[in-house]
Scaffold this motif. Structure first.
Motif, PDB file in Angstrom:
ATOM      1  N   GLY A  83       0.775  -1.234   0.000  1.00  0.00           N
ATOM      2  CA  GLY A  83       0.000   0.000   0.000  1.00  0.00           C
ATOM      3  C   GLY A  83       0.803   1.278   0.000  1.00  0.00           C
ATOM      4  N   LYS A  84       2.132   1.167   0.050  1.00  0.00           N
ATOM      5  CA  LYS A  84       2.985   2.358   0.108  1.00  0.00           C
ATOM      6  C   LYS A  84       3.784   2.479  -1.181  1.00  0.00           C
ATOM      7  N   GLU A  85       3.754   3.676  -1.784  1.00  0.00           N
ATOM      8  CA  GLU A  85       4.530   3.899  -3.006  1.00  0.00           C
ATOM      9  C   GLU A  85       6.022   3.788  -2.699  1.00  0.00           C
ATOM     10  N   ILE A  86       6.711   2.946  -3.473  1.00  0.00           N
ATOM     11  CA  ILE A  86       8.147   2.781  -3.238  1.00  0.00           C
ATOM     12  C   ILE A  86       8.999   3.213  -4.430  1.00  0.00           C
ATOM     13  N   PHE A  87       8.372   3.333  -5.619  1.00  0.00           N
ATOM     14  CA  PHE A  87       9.175   3.688  -6.788  1.00  0.00           C
ATOM     15  C   PHE A  87       8.254   4.136  -7.919  1.00  0.00           C
ATOM     16  N   SER A  88       8.709   5.112  -8.693  1.00  0.00           N
ATOM     17  CA  SER A  88       7.999   5.495  -9.918  1.00  0.00           C
ATOM     18  C   SER A  88       9.011   6.016 -10.924  1.00  0.00           C
ATOM     19  N   PHE A  89       8.715   5.792 -12.192  1.00  0.00           N
ATOM     20  CA  PHE A  89       9.597   6.269 -13.258  1.00  0.00           C
ATOM     21  C   PHE A  89       8.827   6.241 -14.572  1.00  0.00           C
ATOM     22  N   ILE A  90       9.375   6.922 -15.581  1.00  0.00           N
ATOM     23  CA  ILE A  90       8.786   6.931 -16.916  1.00  0.00           C
ATOM     24  C   ILE A  90       9.692   6.109 -17.827  1.00  0.00           C
ATOM     25  N   PRO A  91       9.261   4.906 -18.218  1.00  0.00           N
ATOM     26  CA  PRO A  91      10.077   4.078 -19.115  1.00  0.00           C
ATOM     27  C   PRO A  91      10.008   4.599 -20.545  1.00  0.00           C
ATOM     28  N   TRP A  92      11.158   4.951 -21.111  1.00  0.00           N
ATOM     29  CA  TRP A  92      11.148   5.625 -22.415  1.00  0.00           C
ATOM     30  C   TRP A  92      12.483   5.388 -23.107  1.00  0.00           C
TER      31      TRP A  92
END
Length: 562
Positions: free
Chosen positions: A473-482
């Motif tokens: 339930g906790k955000e641990i990572f985000s990114f834009i794959p490109w």
């Protein structure tokens, strides 16, 4: 075909000895050890050199003691004939030999005024540069015998120390004077009869002998046809778009490295297609093989509230999804369409893909498993592939993962047999998988592969979208794959049409893939996972449908740790 010289090592050495009248003479036995960055390398096999006035044998302590593991290589330098004889014992009863008559003559050095004492002998300094590596040699002439721990510097004196780029050192640790030494005879003690072959063939055989190659597929067709049939070796599913082979893997050591090599070319299909190499786990009551044999609807269903059912994509108590070894993308018509002519364009014949899959070796080590390859296409000719997996011994692998648990894989490899496209990200829940850890996992991480697809120019293939991963339930990572480097692979893509703006389709940036490339996994740190139940969720703002087109995201995740 390369010519093989049908003369044995024994007869060759006898011939050389007869020509040069080599007899046992006074000589030296020198032991060399290696160090890196000022530290002695642990558990090393010390270099052992036997040297007389006319010959030098470079071997090792383990070879001399009969404890060397195959393959092992030795070199004999004959100074009067200016020849280097290289011998590799591939197996107990098999060895190969080559002779180089030029390498010593090609060596050039800068002789410097610096001196220092090594093991009581005054040494002078020589320097050379090989392939941009600076090599410093410290040699002495006080012993009146020449030699070195490698073929480099054999004629300048007795080399007691070699320094490469200032941080890797081979240095003499002991010099022993011997009454009678004949390096040629010493070489014959450790080797079986061996045929002489040309230098290029020798290098190729020796290189390949240092690792284990497991052939999976060779020139196999992946196409879309009702006539595609299985045989005793290769199983074919989904109208030929999936090929499968049962492979028995040996036990893979903790330090070994594992690589996947795949070569692809068009056999008729002109388009860029999604490809996936995967392993089918069979550790639970149900497996993906059941879906291949009995239909995708027999696989466990994942639902997230968007009204669709997704077959066989997440782990359950009784099912493990396929493990993706490599995600790759075919280029536009390589080989088959190489007749298309454009100025200053010479098309490649094949596209090679190579991926380090060491992280996943616990899933196959010592096991018999099904290894498969999928290429989504609707072409009767389709694609042709060859594939190997290599096990490469390593003394100091940095990979410490010994746990590998597949959690999800939304790539619909049964696309041509009714498996649903990965459109679950059009709902706020996205993809969610709950799993149980029996015992604590140290340094856990998620091996995550993601690529966006579909929707034409306004779809997620061509529109950057953020991937967000949640743990419990906790955000641990985000990114834009490109990927913005797709134009680098233009020569793989002969059938990629040119546009009015001067670009071709294969030049365009995409959501983490390019035609003719493999997509690298990324590693998301999860910390230490305690024993118990955990949930991983993936959210992506998937684009809306446009007429008959839609977007989808192929994501796969494997839990790694110690």
């Amino acid at each position: 075909m390369k010519k093989i010289i049908t003369i044995t090592l024994l007869s060759f050495l006898s011939l050389v000895n007869a020509q040069t009248k080599v007899k046992p003479t006074k000589g030296l036995k020198i032991i060399y050890t290696r160090s890196s960055n000022g530290k002695l390398i642990e558990n090393q096999d010390a270099i052992l050199v036997f040297s007389s006035k006319s010959e030098t044998l470079i071997t090792s302590e383990k070879i001399n003691n009969g404890k060397a593991l195959y393959p092992f290589e030795q070199s004999l330098i004959n100074r009067s004939e200016n020849k280097v004889v290289q011998v590799t014992q591939l197996q107990k009863e098999k060895s190969v030999t080559t002779v180089d008559s030029l390498s010593l003559a090609k060596q050039t050095f800068e002789f410097l005024a610096e001196t220092k004492t090594i093991l009581g002998y005054k040494c002078q300094k020589a320097k050379t540069i090989i392939n941009s590596n600076t090599i410093e040699l410290w040699y002495t002439n006080e012993l009146e015998i020449k030699g070195a721990p490698t073929s480099l510097g054999q004629n300048i004196g007795l080399v007691l120390e070699m320094v490469r780029n200032g941080n890797f050192v081979i240095s003499a640790s002991k010099i022993e004077k011997i009454k009678n030494v004949n390096p040629s005879l010493e070489l014959q003690k450790y080797t079986t009869k061996s045929k002489l072959i040309d230098g290029l063939s020798y290098k190729d055989l020796v290189w390949k002998s240092r690792f284990t190659t497991i052939k999976v597929f060779e020139n196999e067709i992946i196409n879309f046809s009702d006539t595609s049939k299985s045989n005793d070796s290769i199983l074919r599913f989904a109208n030929g778009t999936i090929i499968l082979k049962k492979i028995k893997f040996p036990e893979i050591k903790k330090s070994d490295l594992l690589f996947l090599d795949l070569i692809e070319q068009s056999n008729g299909d002109a388009y860029d297609r999604t490809g996936s190499v995967f392993v089918i786990p069979q550790d639970k009551k149900q497996s993906f093989l059941d879906g291949l044999q009995y239909g995708s609807k027999t696989l466990p269903i994942y639902e997230n509230g968007n009204g669709k059912q997704y077959q066989g994509i997440v782990a359950t108590n009784e099912y493990t999804p396929i493990i993706e070894l490599m995600r790759f993308f075919t280029p536009f018509g390589i080989k088959q369409y190489n007749y298309i002519q454009l100025k200053d364009k010479t098309w490649h014949e094949t596209v090679p893909y190579r991926m380090d899959i060491t992280d996943l070796k616990s899933n196959i080590s010592g096991k018999t498993v099904y290894v498969g390859t999928f290429i989504g296409n609707y072409d009767k000719g389709g694609h042709k592939i060859s594939m190997n997996i290599t096990i490469n011994p390593s003394e100091s692998s940095l990979n410490k993962n010994n746990i590998s648990i597949p959690l999800f894989n939304t790539t619909n490899v049964m696309e041509m047999a009714g498996q649903e496209y990965a459109t679950m990200f059009n709902h706020e829940k996205g993809l969610e998988v709950t799993f149980v850890v029996d015992k604590e996992i140290k340094n856990a991480k998620l091996r995550y592969i993601t690529t966006g697809h579909g929707g034409w120019e306004n779809g997620d293939e061509f529109v950057p979208k953020k991937n967000t991963i949640f743990l419990n339930g906790k955000e641990i990572f985000s990114f834009i794959p490109w990927r913005q480097d797709c134009g680098s692979y233009r020569l793989f893509n002969p059938a990629s049409g040119n546009f009015n703006d001067g670009l071709s389709s294969s030049d365009l940036s995409r959501s983490n893939w390019c035609p003719g490339t493999a997509t690298n996994p990324i590693y998301i740190e999860l910390g230490d996972l305690k024993a118990g139940t955990h949930t991983i969720q993936v959210k992506i703002p998937q684009g809306a449908n446009e007429g008959g087109s839609f977007s989808a995201w192929n994501v796969s995740g494997v839990l790694l740790g110690e």
